[in-house]
Structure formats: C-alpha cells, structure tokens
Design a protein around this motif. Structure first.
Motif, PDB file in Angstrom:
ATOM      1  N   SER A  84      -6.464  -1.890 -26.538  1.00 57.48           N
ATOM      2  CA  SER A  84      -5.370  -2.475 -25.590  1.00 57.48           C
ATOM      3  C   SER A  84      -4.093  -2.648 -26.897  1.00 57.48           C
ATOM      4  O   SER A  84      -4.712  -1.646 -27.963  1.00 57.48           O
ATOM      5  CB  SER A  84      -5.483  -4.730 -25.264  1.00 57.48           C
ATOM      6  OG  SER A  84      -5.339  -4.573 -27.074  1.00 57.48           O
ATOM      7  N   TYR A 140      -4.165  -8.186 -32.275  1.00 60.21           N
ATOM      8  CA  TYR A 140      -4.936  -9.595 -31.746  1.00 60.21           C
ATOM      9  C   TYR A 140      -6.568  -9.021 -31.334  1.00 60.21           C
ATOM     10  O   TYR A 140      -8.039  -9.697 -31.111  1.00 60.21           O
ATOM     11  CB  TYR A 140      -4.654 -10.350 -31.602  1.00 60.21           C
ATOM     12  CG  TYR A 140      -3.386 -11.056 -32.625  1.00 60.21           C
ATOM     13  CD1 TYR A 140      -4.232 -11.741 -33.669  1.00 60.21           C
ATOM     14  CD2 TYR A 140      -2.343 -10.568 -32.557  1.00 60.21           C
ATOM     15  CE1 TYR A 140      -2.964 -12.167 -34.636  1.00 60.21           C
ATOM     16  CE2 TYR A 140      -0.790 -10.867 -33.581  1.00 60.21           C
ATOM     17  CZ  TYR A 140      -1.271 -11.612 -34.289  1.00 60.21           C
ATOM     18  OH  TYR A 140       0.084 -12.326 -35.935  1.00 60.21           O
ATOM     19  N   LEU A 141      -6.215  -8.472 -29.877  1.00 68.10           N
ATOM     20  CA  LEU A 141      -7.300  -8.542 -28.997  1.00 68.10           C
ATOM     21  C   LEU A 141      -7.601  -6.717 -29.637  1.00 68.10           C
ATOM     22  O   LEU A 141      -9.444  -7.335 -29.322  1.00 68.10           O
ATOM     23  CB  LEU A 141      -6.587  -7.949 -27.859  1.00 68.10           C
ATOM     24  CG  LEU A 141      -7.734  -7.617 -26.624  1.00 68.10           C
ATOM     25  CD1 LEU A 141      -8.347  -8.736 -26.246  1.00 68.10           C
ATOM     26  CD2 LEU A 141      -6.704  -7.630 -25.529  1.00 68.10           C
ATOM     27  N   ASN A 142      -7.769  -6.104 -30.699  1.00 65.94           N
ATOM     28  CA  ASN A 142      -8.980  -5.412 -30.913  1.00 65.94           C
ATOM     29  C   ASN A 142      -9.312  -4.898 -31.666  1.00 65.94           C
ATOM     30  O   ASN A 142     -10.118  -4.871 -32.149  1.00 65.94           O
ATOM     31  CB  ASN A 142      -7.603  -3.745 -31.311  1.00 65.94           C
ATOM     32  CG  ASN A 142      -6.886  -3.579 -30.424  1.00 65.94           C
ATOM     33  OD1 ASN A 142      -7.350  -3.109 -28.840  1.00 65.94           O
ATOM     34  ND2 ASN A 142      -5.962  -2.930 -30.541  1.00 65.94           N
ATOM     35  N   HIS A 143      -8.939  -6.851 -32.639  1.00 64.26           N
ATOM     36  CA  HIS A 143     -10.023  -6.789 -33.703  1.00 64.26           C
ATOM     37  C   HIS A 143     -11.680  -8.289 -32.931  1.00 64.26           C
ATOM     38  O   HIS A 143     -11.481  -8.879 -32.649  1.00 64.26           O
ATOM     39  CB  HIS A 143      -9.409  -7.524 -34.962  1.00 64.26           C
ATOM     40  CG  HIS A 143      -9.729  -8.016 -35.913  1.00 64.26           C
ATOM     41  ND1 HIS A 143     -10.935  -9.051 -36.169  1.00 64.26           N
ATOM     42  CD2 HIS A 143      -9.199  -7.566 -37.328  1.00 64.26           C
ATOM     43  CE1 HIS A 143     -11.318  -9.381 -37.926  1.00 64.26           C
ATOM     44  NE2 HIS A 143     -10.562  -7.982 -38.343  1.00 64.26           N
ATOM     45  N   PRO A 144     -12.448  -7.014 -33.184  1.00 65.24           N
ATOM     46  CA  PRO A 144     -13.399  -8.061 -32.844  1.00 65.24           C
ATOM     47  C   PRO A 144     -13.885  -9.284 -33.108  1.00 65.24           C
ATOM     48  O   PRO A 144     -14.530 -10.277 -32.534  1.00 65.24           O
ATOM     49  CB  PRO A 144     -14.627  -7.055 -32.967  1.00 65.24           C
ATOM     50  CG  PRO A 144     -14.052  -6.345 -33.731  1.00 65.24           C
ATOM     51  CD  PRO A 144     -13.130  -6.392 -33.720  1.00 65.24           C
ATOM     52  N   ARG A 154     -11.301 -12.075 -31.522  1.00 64.51           N
ATOM     53  CA  ARG A 154     -11.433 -11.866 -30.232  1.00 64.51           C
ATOM     54  C   ARG A 154     -12.808 -12.865 -29.846  1.00 64.51           C
ATOM     55  O   ARG A 154     -13.016 -13.675 -29.162  1.00 64.51           O
ATOM     56  CB  ARG A 154     -12.470 -10.375 -29.302  1.00 64.51           C
ATOM     57  CG  ARG A 154     -11.431  -9.371 -28.824  1.00 64.51           C
ATOM     58  CD  ARG A 154     -11.756  -8.463 -27.476  1.00 64.51           C
ATOM     59  NE  ARG A 154     -12.950  -7.931 -27.936  1.00 64.51           N
ATOM     60  CZ  ARG A 154     -13.111  -6.951 -29.511  1.00 64.51           C
ATOM     61  NH1 ARG A 154     -11.947  -6.660 -29.746  1.00 64.51           N
ATOM     62  NH2 ARG A 154     -14.157  -5.990 -29.738  1.00 64.51           N
ATOM     63  N   ASP A 155     -13.601 -13.118 -31.137  1.00 66.50           N
ATOM     64  CA  ASP A 155     -15.280 -14.100 -30.602  1.00 66.50           C
ATOM     65  C   ASP A 155     -15.091 -15.145 -31.252  1.00 66.50           C
ATOM     66  O   ASP A 155     -14.885 -16.001 -30.749  1.00 66.50           O
ATOM     67  CB  ASP A 155     -16.324 -13.611 -31.515  1.00 66.50           C
ATOM     68  CG  ASP A 155     -17.360 -14.003 -32.079  1.00 66.50           C
ATOM     69  OD1 ASP A 155     -17.732 -14.457 -30.864  1.00 66.50           O
ATOM     70  OD2 ASP A 155     -17.518 -15.137 -32.495  1.00 66.50           O
ATOM     71  N   SER A 158     -11.836 -17.403 -27.953  1.00 70.23           N
ATOM     72  CA  SER A 158     -12.590 -17.213 -26.685  1.00 70.23           C
ATOM     73  C   SER A 158     -14.045 -18.909 -27.679  1.00 70.23           C
ATOM     74  O   SER A 158     -13.630 -19.614 -26.843  1.00 70.23           O
ATOM     75  CB  SER A 158     -13.807 -16.588 -26.798  1.00 70.23           C
ATOM     76  OG  SER A 158     -15.118 -15.706 -27.645  1.00 70.23           O
TER      77      SER A 158
END
Length: 271
Positions: free
Chosen positions: A23, A27-31, A34-35, A38
C-alpha cells in the motif's frame, strides 16, 4: 452511477502485480506492525500479555518503520527556528538520580510525591533500556524516558491504565503546539499507540469505564494546550518544591488529579 451506494462513489479499484500486501502506507506495509496493531486494539486484557510488554514490542517496530534520518533533519530545522530548543539540545542534560536520592524530601514536595508514587511502589526508574544518545532524536527519546513518570505526576495521571492516557495526550498536544506539524507527528506516533490500546479496548470491551477514559484524554489535552514545552523541563530543579509550585516553575498549567484507581482495576479485572 445510480446503482452505486452514495458512500462508495469515487472508489477506484487498484491493481498490482505484487504477490504480497502493498500500500502507500509504510505502517500498513510492515507485517509486524499490522499484527501488533490489530492485536492490541481488538484484544481483551489478560495477565498473559501485560501492557508493558505491548509497548516494548512497538518501540522496536517503530525503529524499523520511521525514517530516522528525516527526523534528524526536522529537528535541525526546528532548532533554527527555536532558540530554546537549540539550547536544550546543546546542554544535553541527563538525570543521574537514583532511588535513594528521594527518601529525604519533605512531604508534599515533588521529590516526595515521586518517592511515594514511584520508588516506594518498586517501579523501575528506567522504563526501557536505551543506549547513550548519539543523535538528536536519540536524546529526545532518552530524556523522555527519564521524565515519563514525572510527567504522570505533573499532569495528574495515575500510575495505572487510565492514568497513562493523561501524560500521553498532554505530550501529543504539546508537540503540536510547540513543533512543526511534521515533526510533531513523528514524535507523537509512540504516544498515539499508547493511547490506542486503552481507548479502543475500553470502548469495545469495557464500556462501563469509558467516561473515565474520556475524562483522562480531555485532561491530558488541556494540560498540553495550556502548558509550556514541558518536555524540556529540568525537574531536578524543582524536586524540593511543593507540587503546585513545581508545576508553576516548570510551566505546567491546567493539571487536575482524578483518582482512577477503581475504574482501572475494573478494566483490568474483566480480562
């Protein structure tokens, strides 16, 4: 057009040949981010993963995501506009106090309150270990770590879950009051993640505590709006002063103490 729901109009499908999630957000690209995000926003509370462990994780994650060289550039530019900040960095003051240094302060002084609320309760003086600072951002974080517990006291935030919201929101608001928006944003990311855990989880799982949560956020914002740049305060010069006099000397305005012990205990119990 008539068949597309109003709120969905203007959405443009994006295609990619990438085989993994990608994306425009680092921040969203970093796995791991993301974990982490959430998990800490959607989970319930549990003794198996205490709050301090959650923050230890995100400090390392942010070191991988943030552009540290760019933050250095932003600090350098800010110092050109702000002589007080430039002088603060030039001095590079670091605290050298230990737990034994606070036992002799008179009751009611900042030093005594710090002894009563932090040292006597066996909290560590250092939240997480940091190497000696080599950059401007290193020093800013180093000094912030040294003063965090003092900011709890000065802003009126208890040493519990809801109490964490007060200094965090005071920090965020103060950053945006005294720095450029871009630098303030970079410096406030960690504080924002601190607050997300408690605000989102309170709303989702512990709504009976929400009024206390909201009050803590509002109180922190008020201190940040009305106070000077307290992130540069030298608390060691005010340890011997009564708490209210220490607040005046160090530029704190609008602090209000509200006992959040009982609601926070309830928040923790319903895990």
């Amino acid at each position: 057009m008539e068949n597309i729901p109003y709120l969905l109009r203007g959405v443009t499908p994006v295609t990619t040949e990438s085989s993994v999630l990608i994306s425009s957000s680092k921040y969203l690209n970093h796995p791991r981010m993301r974990d982490w995000m959430s998990t800490i926003t959607l989970k319930r509370n549990g003794a198996d993963r205490p709050a301090q462990a959650e923050m230890y994780e995100v400090v390392g994650i942010l070191n991988e995501i943030q552009d540290l060289d760019h933050i250095e550039h932003l600090f350098t530019e800010e110092r050109r506009r702000n002589p007080d900040l430039d002088d603060w960095f030039s001095q590079g003051f670091q605290s050298t106090y230990g737990a034994d240094d606070f036992s002799g302060f008179e009751e009611g002084t900042l030093g005594h309150v710090f002894y009563r609320d932090v040292i006597a309760k066996n909290f560590d003086l250092v939240i997480y270990e940091q190497p000696q600072p080599k950059t401007q951002y290193d020093y800013f974080r180093f000094r912030s770590g040294q003063t965090h517990d003092l900011e709890h006291i000065m802003t009126g935030g208890d040493f519990n879950y809801m109490g964490e919201l007060v200094p965090a929101w005071a920090r965020i608001t103060s950053h945006f009051k005294h720095f450029s928006p871009e630098l303030a944003g970079e410096l406030s990311v960690l504080s924002m993640f601190v607050t997300l855990r408690y605000t989102v989880r309170t709303m989702l799982h512990y709504p009976q505590v929400w009024p206390v949560c909201q009050n803590a956020v509002e109180r922190g914002m008020r201190v940040g709006r009305e106070s000077g740049p307290f992130f540069m305060a030298r608390y060691e010069d005010a340890f011997d002063l009564p708490l209210e006099e220490a607040r005046v000397k160090l530029g704190y305005v609008g602090a209000e103490y509200v006992d959040t012990t009982e609601p926070s205990a309830l928040w923790a119990e319903r895990s």
